[in-house]
Design an enzyme around this catalytic site. Sequence first.
Site, PDB file in Angstrom:
ATOM      1  N   HIS A 152     -26.443  30.071  45.388  1.00 51.17           N
ATOM      2  CA  HIS A 152     -25.381  29.078  45.753  1.00 51.17           C
ATOM      3  C   HIS A 152     -26.072  27.591  45.103  1.00 51.17           C
ATOM      4  O   HIS A 152     -27.198  27.544  45.248  1.00 51.17           O
ATOM      5  CB  HIS A 152     -25.225  29.000  47.156  1.00 51.17           C
ATOM      6  CG  HIS A 152     -24.030  28.175  47.689  1.00 51.17           C
ATOM      7  ND1 HIS A 152     -24.055  26.503  47.592  1.00 51.17           N
ATOM      8  CD2 HIS A 152     -22.791  28.422  47.844  1.00 51.17           C
ATOM      9  CE1 HIS A 152     -22.985  26.202  47.783  1.00 51.17           C
ATOM     10  NE2 HIS A 152     -22.011  27.068  48.128  1.00 51.17           N
TER      11      HIS A 152
ATOM     12  N   GLU B 207     -18.450  29.555  40.787  1.00 49.20           N
ATOM     13  CA  GLU B 207     -18.270  28.322  41.640  1.00 49.20           C
ATOM     14  C   GLU B 207     -18.869  27.253  40.644  1.00 49.20           C
ATOM     15  O   GLU B 207     -20.030  26.725  40.852  1.00 49.20           O
ATOM     16  CB  GLU B 207     -19.161  28.263  42.739  1.00 49.20           C
ATOM     17  CG  GLU B 207     -18.745  29.424  43.717  1.00 49.20           C
ATOM     18  CD  GLU B 207     -18.912  28.885  45.236  1.00 49.20           C
ATOM     19  OE1 GLU B 207     -18.261  28.937  45.836  1.00 49.20           O
ATOM     20  OE2 GLU B 207     -20.059  28.572  45.405  1.00 49.20           O
TER      21      GLU B 207
END
Length: 256
Positions: free
Chosen positions: A93, A165
Site C-alpha cells: 500500500h 491505486e
Amino acid sequence: MKSYIVGNWKLNFTVGEASIYLHKLQKKIPNYRDVEVIVAPSALALQTLSLQIDRHKMKLAAQNAYHRDYGAFTGEISFSQLRGIADYCIIGHSERRYIFREDDKVIQKKVEAAVRNKITPILCVGETESERAFGETADVIRDQVIGGLAEVSEEDIDKVIIAYEPVWAISSTKSAKLAAPDEIAEVVKLIRKILKDAYGEKTAENVPILFGGSVNPSNAGAYLTVPGVNGLLVGGSSLILTEFADIIEVAKRVKS
Ligand code: PEP
C-alpha cells in the site's frame, strides 16, 4: 470472474468497534456469490473478527505482515501466524511504501511469504502525483508489478490480486483528485500486458485487478465498469458502514 470489494480500515476502530461494525454489516448484506467482500481491520482485531465472521458472506484481510515466519523480529507478525485467520493481505500500500519506506524488494518478499502461506496478496501499485506529472506512470507501474511479483511462479500467479491505486487519487492525500475512468483503463491495460508478457495470455486474464482511490457509493458503478477492473479497494468510505454496504450493493448490481 468475481468482483472484489475490499475495505481497508487502516489505523481506525478499536477491537470493540470493529466487532460491532462486522456484526452490523453481516446483518445488512446478503450472501452474494459473485461479489467477494473483504475487510481489512487492524492486526489487533483480526483474531476476534475471525471468530465472529461469516465466511460465506465475507473474508478478512491483514493490512501488513512480515516476510519471515518466526524469529527475533520484535513487533512483527508473520504470514504463517495469519494462517486460518486472514485469507488475504494488503501488500505494498502506498502508505507502507512512502511512510514506512517499503521498497519493491521488501514488498516482493512479503508477496512470496503470503503465497507460500496460502494467503492471497493484494499487491498495491500506483504512481505519485509528481511521477504522473513527469510522465513516469508506465515505468513506475512496470517496476512495481515486476518487482512485487518477482518471486511468484507461473503456477502461483492466479493466487494474486493487484490493486491499482494512483497515490494522487487516495482521499487522505493532500490535494486528492478523482481518477478518470479512461486513465484507469489505460493503466489496467498496461498491467495486463505486463502480466501477459511475464506469465502468458491465459494467466494474465485470471488475475483480478482492483481500482482504489476515493471510491464512494456514487462513483463505484463508474469505476466497476472500467474495462479490465474486477473490483475496488476502498479506504475512507469503508469506515462508514452504510456507504460500504452501498458499494457492495452497486457491485452486485453491476455483476448482474
Ligand atoms: C486506500 O488508501 O487504499 C484508499 C483507496 O483510500 P481512499 O478510498 O480513502 O482513497
